[in-house]
Design a protein around this motif. Structure first.
Motif, PDB file in Angstrom:
ATOM      1  N   LEU B   6     133.079  53.240 -29.236  1.00 48.01           N
ATOM      2  CA  LEU B   6     132.087  52.338 -29.800  1.00 48.01           C
ATOM      3  C   LEU B   6     130.758  53.074 -29.962  1.00 48.01           C
ATOM      4  O   LEU B   6     130.077  52.939 -30.987  1.00 48.01           O
ATOM      5  N   ALA B  77     131.673  40.239 -39.285  1.00 50.42           N
ATOM      6  CA  ALA B  77     133.052  40.027 -38.871  1.00 50.42           C
ATOM      7  C   ALA B  77     133.531  41.205 -38.023  1.00 50.42           C
ATOM      8  O   ALA B  77     134.422  41.059 -37.198  1.00 50.42           O
ATOM      9  N   LEU B  78     132.901  42.372 -38.228  1.00 49.22           N
ATOM     10  CA  LEU B  78     133.316  43.541 -37.450  1.00 49.22           C
ATOM     11  C   LEU B  78     133.106  43.302 -35.956  1.00 49.22           C
ATOM     12  O   LEU B  78     133.925  43.710 -35.137  1.00 49.22           O
ATOM     13  N   SER B  80     133.246  40.453 -34.281  1.00 49.36           N
ATOM     14  CA  SER B  80     134.363  39.634 -33.781  1.00 49.36           C
ATOM     15  C   SER B  80     135.586  40.500 -33.587  1.00 49.36           C
ATOM     16  O   SER B  80     136.333  40.349 -32.635  1.00 49.36           O
ATOM     17  N   ARG B  81     135.768  41.401 -34.546  1.00 49.77           N
ATOM     18  CA  ARG B  81     136.927  42.277 -34.464  1.00 49.77           C
ATOM     19  C   ARG B  81     136.828  43.161 -33.221  1.00 49.77           C
ATOM     20  O   ARG B  81     137.816  43.358 -32.519  1.00 49.77           O
ATOM     21  N   LEU B  82     135.640  43.692 -32.948  1.00 46.90           N
ATOM     22  CA  LEU B  82     135.454  44.528 -31.756  1.00 46.90           C
ATOM     23  C   LEU B  82     135.734  43.716 -30.491  1.00 46.90           C
ATOM     24  O   LEU B  82     136.245  44.233 -29.505  1.00 46.90           O
ATOM     25  N   LEU B  83     135.407  42.422 -30.561  1.00 51.08           N
ATOM     26  CA  LEU B  83     135.632  41.563 -29.389  1.00 51.08           C
ATOM     27  C   LEU B  83     137.115  41.332 -29.119  1.00 51.08           C
ATOM     28  O   LEU B  83     137.478  40.898 -28.036  1.00 51.08           O
ATOM     29  N   THR B  84     137.974  41.608 -30.098  1.00 54.64           N
ATOM     30  CA  THR B  84     139.406  41.432 -29.850  1.00 54.64           C
ATOM     31  C   THR B  84     140.041  42.716 -29.305  1.00 54.64           C
ATOM     32  O   THR B  84     141.235  42.751 -29.051  1.00 54.64           O
ATOM     33  N   THR B  85     139.255  43.765 -29.155  1.00 57.24           N
ATOM     34  CA  THR B  85     139.779  45.010 -28.572  1.00 57.24           C
ATOM     35  C   THR B  85     139.507  45.001 -27.067  1.00 57.24           C
ATOM     36  O   THR B  85     138.672  44.234 -26.604  1.00 57.24           O
ATOM     37  N   MET B 238     130.893  36.908 -25.514  1.00 60.94           N
ATOM     38  CA  MET B 238     132.257  37.350 -25.810  1.00 60.94           C
ATOM     39  C   MET B 238     133.219  36.200 -26.051  1.00 60.94           C
ATOM     40  O   MET B 238     134.233  36.356 -26.702  1.00 60.94           O
ATOM     41  N   LEU B 239     132.926  35.046 -25.501  1.00 57.30           N
ATOM     42  CA  LEU B 239     133.835  33.911 -25.632  1.00 57.30           C
ATOM     43  C   LEU B 239     133.003  32.690 -25.984  1.00 57.30           C
ATOM     44  O   LEU B 239     132.188  32.247 -25.184  1.00 57.30           O
ATOM     45  N   GLU B 240     133.199  32.175 -27.186  1.00 59.05           N
ATOM     46  CA  GLU B 240     132.360  31.047 -27.635  1.00 59.05           C
ATOM     47  C   GLU B 240     133.009  29.723 -27.242  1.00 59.05           C
ATOM     48  O   GLU B 240     134.169  29.536 -27.432  1.00 59.05           O
TER      49      GLU B 240
END
Ligand code: ATP
Ligand code: MG
Lengths: 307, 240
Positions: B6, B77-78, B80-85, B238-240
């Motif tokens: 990152l 959106a990137l 959010s995508r990073l948050l799924t890693t 990280m978690l809404e």
């Protein structure tokens, strides 16, 4: 074998809006499972909960045995997501974008390189791979965004409307690739393209207003349709009054270019004629065709998938 | 060491955005040169005494730039995508902070380089000066992380103004020793005056580690707390 994804009573509200309303589903390892539903049905919200981006209001799910509420980090090690929105790092080039996702998932350099080459070829970006993606066209960005979900070779893959915004040729290519992953990778795919679900999915859950209203293989869903047939009535030009009259007799119908399509067990051409005649409309032809998933959808929800 | 991936991306993002770089490095330098040219005759405006304060100002710019980057990223959106890693909130803080450290280093080097051109002589240990500056840089970058994680892109400038005012009246550039009274009492509760005092004492008066320990503890304490809060701020996102 225990399921790859087990969803139990999963719900999520945003204020008064109940986006997902008690979904129970189970997806087998290696299965390609499709979530099908109109705009606002709750598909993206469901996927975001499964990816640990949104907290469920109630219920939970496990991914490869890991609970999304208890152990999000373990879940995130198993998954990759292609979000509905294009999600790329604008200042990096395509290769760097792919390396970023691979690196974050702990893939080694050699494998990243191999996999990137392969994916760049598939999404047709090999020639532009070293160019900053800021300068890409919308479709090119879209293709890269999908490739970024595939590069880490996850056990469970979420594809939220992956082929939206792709030209037919790119869509075909993507379908082929996704079909090739079946069996090894568990895939959850949302789509508005029925032919996509029909062609790719092992099973489909039809979702409307946050609940699952039908579940089965594409074949089962189509077979469940009354008589599995649709009557197409072609006329010169339809008027609203005539349509209203038809709707009285056949509630499940839709207008098409140059006529209407009626879903009903028993369709009488005479009854239709009686409706149309007062408005001076003549039937040019009437015939039956096989049901498609579009029809299943219309019958189940009273809505068209695409507007 | 997933944060390194990152950090690599953010580093490239920072270095490929000439505007934000110009802002964070160019502006403090410009300020130093202008003040120097304007008040060449006046002792107060001499680069020798100005440099530490300007370096601090540079770090405040860095904080702003880091906060803007994060709040802008968060809307993408990137992100959010990073948050799924499999990144933890501490990885996010590290991944977004580390790329700014070399920028801070260059900033300080350029500012003190110009200072030396104008006749600045570092009285104390260069190493100690670097330690103090590093700590202060981390403090401000971490403040940027918190602001970026908690506020939207449009709100960040306001949050920045608040910190800037705090820094000014907290003694970063105003001599609260001279004003005394409530100003000094309240100002001493914040890390800014301590940071400046530590840097200046070493640079200009040749103070050693023992002499500045009191000020350094304040800065260190704040840095640890702020970094901790930054991790919590990211976790919150990280978690809404
Ligand atoms: N962050 C949010 N805040 C408030 N409401 C939301 C939020 N996200 C989704 N919703 C609402 O939840 C419902 C379901 O939205 P969702 O995005 O899951 O639908 P979808 O099935 O993915 O639709 P589409 O096909 O348009 O992508 C909608 O009514 C939407 O307005
Ligand atoms: Mg959606």
């Amino acid at each position: 074998m225990s399921p790859a994804i087990q969803i139990a009573g999963l719900s999520r509200s945003f204020g008064d809006v109940v986006a997902v309303d008690g979904i129970d589903l189970s997806v087998e390892p290696g299965e390609l499972f499709s979530l099908l539903g109109p705009n606002g049905a709750g598909k993206t919200t469901t996927i975001k909960m499964l990816c640990c981006l949104l907290r469920p209001t109630s219920g939970t799910a496990t991914i490869m045995g890991h609970d999304i509420r208890e152990d999000p980090l373990a879940v995130k090690r198993m998954i990759a997501v292609s979000p509905q929105e294009t999600a790329i790092a604008e200042f990096l080039n395509a290769r760097e974008n792919l390396s970023l996702m691979a690196g974050l998932h702990g893939i080694d350099k050699v494998r990243t390189r191999e996999r990137s080459d392969e994916l760049l070829e598939i999404v047709g970006l090999t020639d532009r791979a070293d160019e900053r993606v800021k300068k890409y066209s919308g479709g090119m960005k879209r293709r890269l965004s999908i490739a970024m979900a595939l590069v880490s070779e996850p056990q469970v893959l979420f594809l939220d409307e992956p082929t939206i915004g792709l030209d037919p040729q790119s869509r075909r290519g993507m379908w082929e690739h996704i079909a090739g992953l079946k069996g090894d990778t568990t895939i959850v795919l949302t789509t508005h393209y029925l032919e996509e679900a029909d062609a790719l999915a092992d099973r489909i859950a039809v979702i409307d207003e946050g609940t699952v209203i039908a579940l089965g293989t594409p074949g089962e869903l189509k077979a469940g349709l009354s008589e599995a047939a649709v009557t197409v009535v072609e006329v010169e030009h339809m008027t609203d009054e005539a349509l209203a009259c038809l709707r009285e007799i056949y509630p499940v119908l839709r207008t098409i270019e140059g006529g209407v399509e009626i879903e009903a067990d028993d369709v009488s051409v005479y009854a239709i004629g009686d409706c149309l005649r007062p408005f001076g409309i003549e039937i040019q032809s009437a015939y039956k065709r096989k049901a498609t998933l579009d029809d299943v959808f219309l019958e189940l929800t009273g809505k068209e998938l695409r507007e | 060491m997933r944060y390194a991936e990152l950090a690599k991306r953010n580093f490239k993002e920072v270095w490929r955005d000439p505007l934000s770089l110009a802002l964070t490095i160019g502006l403090p330098v410009l300020m130093l040169v202008v003040l120097q040219a304007l008040g060449g005759a006046d002792e107060f405006f001499e680069a020798t005494s100005l440099a530490p304060g300007i370096a601090l100002f540079g770090f405040v710019m860095l904080m702003f730039s880091a906060a803007m980057t994060i709040s802008r990223d968060r809307e993408s959106a990137l992100f959010s995508r990073l948050l799924t890693t499999p990144l933890r909130s501490s990885d996010f803080v590290a991944g977004y902070s580390v790329p700014y450290l070399p920028v801070a280093g260059i900033q300080a080097a350029v500012i003190f380089g110009i200072g030396v051109l104008f006749g600045l002589e570092v009285a104390g240990s260069i190493l100690l000066v670097m330690l103090v500056l590093l700590l202060v840089a981390i403090l401000f970058i971490a403040l940027g992380m918190i602001i970026g994680a908690l506020f939207t892109f449009k709100q960040v400038p306001f949050a920045y103004m608040v910190i800037l005012l705090l820094a000014i009246f907290g003694g970063a550039w105003v001599d609260i020793e001279a004003i005394g009274g409530v100003f000094k009492t309240v100002g001493d509760l914040f890390p800014f005056a301590h940071a400046l005092a530590a840097a200046r004492d070493v640079m200009l008066d040749g103070a050693g580690l023992g002499d500045i320990a009191g000020d350094l503890y304040w800065v260190l304490g704040y840095t640890v707390v702020i970094v901790g809060l930054a991790v919590l701020a990211f976790r919150h996102r990280m978690l809404e």
